[in-house]
Motif scaffolding. Sequence first.
Motif, short mmCIF file in Angstrom:
data_model
loop_
_atom_site.label_atom_id
_atom_site.label_comp_id
_atom_site.label_asym_id
_atom_site.label_seq_id
_atom_site.Cartn_x
_atom_site.Cartn_y
_atom_site.Cartn_z
N ASN A 1 36.35 19.76 29.48
CA ASN A 1 35.31 20.58 30.08
C ASN A 1 34.55 19.69 31.06
OD1 ASN A 1 33.02 22.01 30.78
ND2 ASN A 1 32.68 22.83 28.72
N ASN B 1 24.90 11.92 24.55
CA ASN B 1 23.98 12.42 25.58
C ASN B 1 22.52 12.35 25.16
OD1 ASN B 1 25.29 13.04 27.96
ND2 ASN B 1 26.00 15.01 27.23
N GLU C 1 30.70 18.78 31.02
CA GLU C 1 30.07 18.00 29.96
C GLU C 1 30.01 16.51 30.27
OE1 GLU C 1 32.46 18.96 26.58
OE2 GLU C 1 31.18 20.64 25.99
N PRO D 1 33.45 17.52 22.25
CA PRO D 1 32.13 18.00 22.71
C PRO D 1 30.99 17.56 21.80
CG PRO D 1 33.75 19.74 22.87
CD PRO D 1 34.41 18.63 22.12
N ARG E 1 27.81 15.32 23.02
CA ARG E 1 26.42 15.76 22.81
C ARG E 1 25.60 14.68 22.12
NH1 ARG E 1 28.91 20.73 21.60
NH2 ARG E 1 28.80 20.28 19.36
#
Length: 242
Positions: free
Chosen positions: A211, A190, A214, A183, A187
């Motif tokens: 997930n 992103n 995401e 994750p 991030r």
Amino acid sequence: MKIQFDTAFNSSYFCQPIYSGKGKLLAVELICRFSSTDSKLIMPTELVLNLLNTQQLTHFLTEQSAWAKENALWFETNQVILNISIEEKLAKIVIENDEIRDGLKASPFLHLSLNESFPQLSEGKRNSQLMALKSDFTLWLDGFGSGNANMAAVFDHIFSWVKLDRGLFWELYQGENFTIVLPSLIRNVNRFCRNIVIDGLDNAEHFDALNKSEIQGMKGQLWPGVEPGELDHLLRIPPQFH
């Protein structure tokens, strides 16, 4: 396309799906295979492309462009991306050959994918080939995290899509801090690219570990490729998403 080495080889295609987090078909990767005329031998595509001259590579691109046009109605009707991989020599032809470039651009659903091993990728905006391609096409970065380049090209917003290297995904998955590290990586990417695809989902455990909110896409052996005549089969939502 027929190629003559010590043995004659023919090109053929199959279509590898990429699904969204909700199970909708997001994209199709057009994968080329080179097999001997008796189908007993298969040569790695990268090896074959390295052996071809400019005229043969131009024919190879023309063949893929024609395939895109023949199937344009299917891709446009179903709002599916067609993803074609190019390496350095193919990129040079796309940039310098107006007929090839315009032929590919005629299919707006067609995106170009460059591997992280693409020469001087780490130069980002200073790489004239990258910028020339970006001016005409939507670009994907394939094999992200394979260790062949830094994140400069991602930081420079050259790529609209980033596909995580399957080897990196497997390595993270087997690590103790998978639920923290992946994750965090997503991030960070992103911040510069909103469309992330995870490659390497080869079993139910891989699928369940993600997930889905995401990421924008998933690819792996859970969803095998099909022959071009079976594209409609890919439109069915896979059972994992039910």
